[in-house]
Design a protein around this motif. Structure first.
Motif, short mmCIF file in Angstrom:
data_model
loop_
_atom_site.label_atom_id
_atom_site.label_comp_id
_atom_site.label_asym_id
_atom_site.label_seq_id
_atom_site.Cartn_x
_atom_site.Cartn_y
_atom_site.Cartn_z
N THR A 108 0.81 -1.22 -0.03
CA THR A 108 -0.12 0.03 -0.02
C THR A 108 1.01 1.15 0.02
O THR A 108 1.83 1.44 0.89
N LEU B 54 -5.13 -1.33 7.81
CA LEU B 54 -4.25 -2.33 7.12
C LEU B 54 -3.92 -3.43 7.94
O LEU B 54 -3.87 -4.76 7.66
N SER C 164 6.14 -1.72 7.72
CA SER C 164 5.49 -0.57 7.32
C SER C 164 6.76 0.59 7.45
O SER C 164 7.53 0.62 8.30
N ASP D 120 3.57 -1.47 3.73
CA ASP D 120 3.11 -0.08 3.24
C ASP D 120 4.22 0.88 3.23
O ASP D 120 5.31 0.75 3.80
N VAL E 25 4.64 5.00 3.24
CA VAL E 25 3.77 6.14 3.64
C VAL E 25 4.60 7.49 3.73
O VAL E 25 5.69 7.45 3.92
#
Length: 329
Positions: free
Chosen positions: A132, A143, A249, A292, A294
């Motif tokens: 993501t 998530l 992440s 992910d 971000v």
């Protein structure tokens, strides 16, 4: 199905649809899907889907990460299909596709979180893994909820300048600084295997570290990476993770502002893009189930430095998941 039928089924499966051939269509032409891959609706199913979440209503300083998915996709036009460091062609061994963006309410964080979770559950229902692209770090909570629905409590490696285990901002429980505290409180993380990597900078007080330790996190600071080196850090992380399902992440501000200026809360003294990529490559063979990237904010990204870094991070994450998909067949 017996073994002969299974073998026939495997051999009859069409090969994955790969990216547009850059020797026939220039990289600057055509739709800007991630790495110029097919859309999810153009393939029967995907082993790995790249999905964007253009949401940044949880930020505490500079906004703009809602434009991150588009920015990273544009930068990913330069990616090529063979990964020499991992000796893999990820788009040949697994079907990877771009699932577009999850459209969320920018005015209601609670509704946005529910929408992201529902969409992630739907996208992974048939065994597809997600990479993501955010969006701010608020999106990690839904998530992780979706990952937990499939895999149970998951281990977490969190790359970030910040802990993101604070309690509230201005009384708000759901922001980009609180997702992992909420995840621990909800019981969706395996508290025996939680790690921050790349943290640095001032805190509100020593209690921040005490709370974080109580939640079960181990901390690898950016200074630890510098002094101990990538190989030692990777060895320690692998020992901590074992064979657990692992979620990765990556807040792009884990990188020093020299390597990622286009982010909302930059901190001096960060990791290099080379260090981050080498640590990710050290996770080959682990049970990585989702990831992910971000906090890419293109308004502050002169010369597209951050977009390029984030696109390569996403490419390495896709490669890890593609290799896992191949190994599980």
């Amino acid at each position: 199905m017996n073994e002969r039928e299974a073998q026939r089924d495997r051999t009859s499966t069409p090969p994955p649809v790969g990216p547009v051939d850059a020797s026939k269509t220039p990289r600057f032409a055509g739709p800007a899907t991630f790495a110029r891959l097919p859309r999810l609706d153009q393939v029967p199913r995907a082993d790995v889907a790249v999905v964007g979440v253009p949401f940044d209503s949880g930020v505490s300083y500079r906004p703009g990460a809602r434009f991150g998915p588009t920015h990273v996709r544009e930068a990913s036009r330069l990616l090529r299909p063979y990964h020499p460091a991992l000796d893999v062609s990820p788009f040949e061994i697994a079907q990877v596709a771009d699932a577009g963006d999850i459209a969320v309410n920018p005015f209601n964080i609670h509704e946005a979180i529910e929408t992201i979770e529902a969409a992630a559950v739907d996208l992974t229902r048939d065994g597809t893994s997600l990479v993501t692209i955010g969006g701010d770090h608020t999106i990690a909570l839904p998530l992780l909820r979706a990952a937990h629905a499939t895999h149970g409590p998951v281990a977490l490696v969190h790359f970030d300048a910040h802990l993101d285990t604070w309690d509230t901002y201005f009384g708000a429980e759901y922001t980009h600084g609180t997702p992992f505290r909420r995840a621990v409180e909800e019981g969706i993380l395996d508290t025996e295997a939680l790690s921050h990597v790349g943290t640095r900078g001032p805190l509100y007080g020593k209690k921040d570290l005490e709370d974080d330790r109580r939640f079960g996190f181990g901390i690898v600071t950016s200074s630890d990476v510098y002094y101990q080196g990538v190989r030692e850090i990777v060895d320690k992380l692998r020992q901590r993770l074992g064979d657990r399902p692992v979620y990765l992440s990556v807040d792009i501000d884990v990188l020093d502002p020299a390597h990622a200026p286009g982010t909302g809360t930059p901190e001096a003294g960060g990791m290099t893009s080379r260090e981050l990529l080498e640590i990710l490559r050290g996770f080959v063979g682990l049970n990585v189930i989702g990831a992910d990237v971000v906090e890419v904010s293109p308004a502050y990204d002169h010369a597209e430095i951050t977009g390029v870094a984030a696109s390569h991070v996403a490419y390495d994450l896709v490669s890890l998941l593609a290799m896992r998909a191949e190994a599980s067949r």
